[in-house]
Design an enzyme around this catalytic site. Sequence first.
Site, PDB file in Angstrom:
ATOM      1  CB  SER A   1     -62.835  32.294  81.979  1.00 64.45           C
ATOM      2  OG  SER A   1     -64.102  31.648  81.948  1.00 64.45           O
TER       3      SER A   1
ATOM      4  CE1 TYR B   1     -74.154  20.527  87.741  1.00 65.60           C
ATOM      5  CE2 TYR B   1     -75.349  20.341  89.812  1.00 65.60           C
ATOM      6  CZ  TYR B   1     -74.216  20.697  89.108  1.00 65.60           C
ATOM      7  OH  TYR B   1     -73.130  21.215  89.780  1.00 65.60           O
TER       8      TYR B   1
END
Length: 382
Positions: free
Chosen positions: A102, A244
């Site tokens: 998106s 992460y």
Amino acid sequence: MASKTSAPKQPRPAPKKAPSAARKTPKAAAAKAASKPAPAAKARLPAKLPSARKVVRSVAKAIETSPVGKAGALTSAVLRTRRAGLLSRRVRNKIVVVTGASSGIGEDCALKLAAAGATVILAARTPQKLHDTLAKIEARGGKAFAYACDLSDMADCERFIEKVLAEHRHVDILINNAGRSIRRSVKASFDRFHDFERTMQLNYFGALKLIFGFAPMMLARKSGHIINISSIGVLASPPRFSAYVASKAALDAFSWCAAPEFADANVRFTTINMPLVRTPMIAPTKLYDALPALSPDAAAEMVMSAVIDKPKRVATGLGLTGAVAQAVAPGLSEFVLNQAFRLFPDSAAARGAGDAEGEPAPRSPADLARKLFAQVFSGVHW
């Protein structure tokens, strides 16, 4: 008897007076002004930053308009045209899944793949943004389908897999692009175990779930390509990114172990150790213009190269340098990273001190650099 004539008395020289402020020569005034401490950087920095940006932009413009710059642009255009032909031959009429489609890298990848003739399956959390990407593809004559899916929810992943296979029967290329990044030191994470859980949930388990869902049909058809968008952090191991980097490293390790098992079935794995990308998240902050970062278009081109050539790994020189440094001189590498750790502290939000807006303004160039670094690497990269 003649009278003696005395010599006239010489007037005594007047005592020297210290020059008053009003009598100072311009040279003395300038010297005194130079000796005064410079005003605080807090007051000066904002005024100088716009001119610094103008200098950077003017230099870039000069390079672009020079004969060398024009020749480079022409060469780049020719290579892009050639690569577009190669990409079209690789993906035309193929089913390609792109997660995180998106915005940012995912959206650019989807647009390029659709333009090359692929049928693109768009996956992301936000339906409206997803349909905006779908509309762009359709307006350009491409073919795509949008499926809202929270890839950190394993049940939602299963629903997505079942729907895609029911409607499209198989997937030729899977691009695991969706990801979450957290910048926080280990010390500041002792009471935030959920940071590690949520990064693993999306970056590793979500991607793994899709691989497990689409790989069986790839193996049965003896054709497939799985591309994982990893991070330069896996190669360079930067401090404050333990959650992460660990989640991305887990997916990298899985892929390197699975690849030999799938090789004779013509199913390939590619890991892309992506550097910082200038996504919409950091675009409004013009101070970031001076920091090195890829554009989403350049990042998507790295992914298209992977689609065309199917390499084991795609990485930048900086990432490979970090990996080599850790392998050859681990002690020196750790020392350098420790200095970076001390120089760039946790942001106020990472320390639990509230919004970074409440932090005092930077008082020196070093303070400004620390603040910028903390803000740029504060959250989701793509």
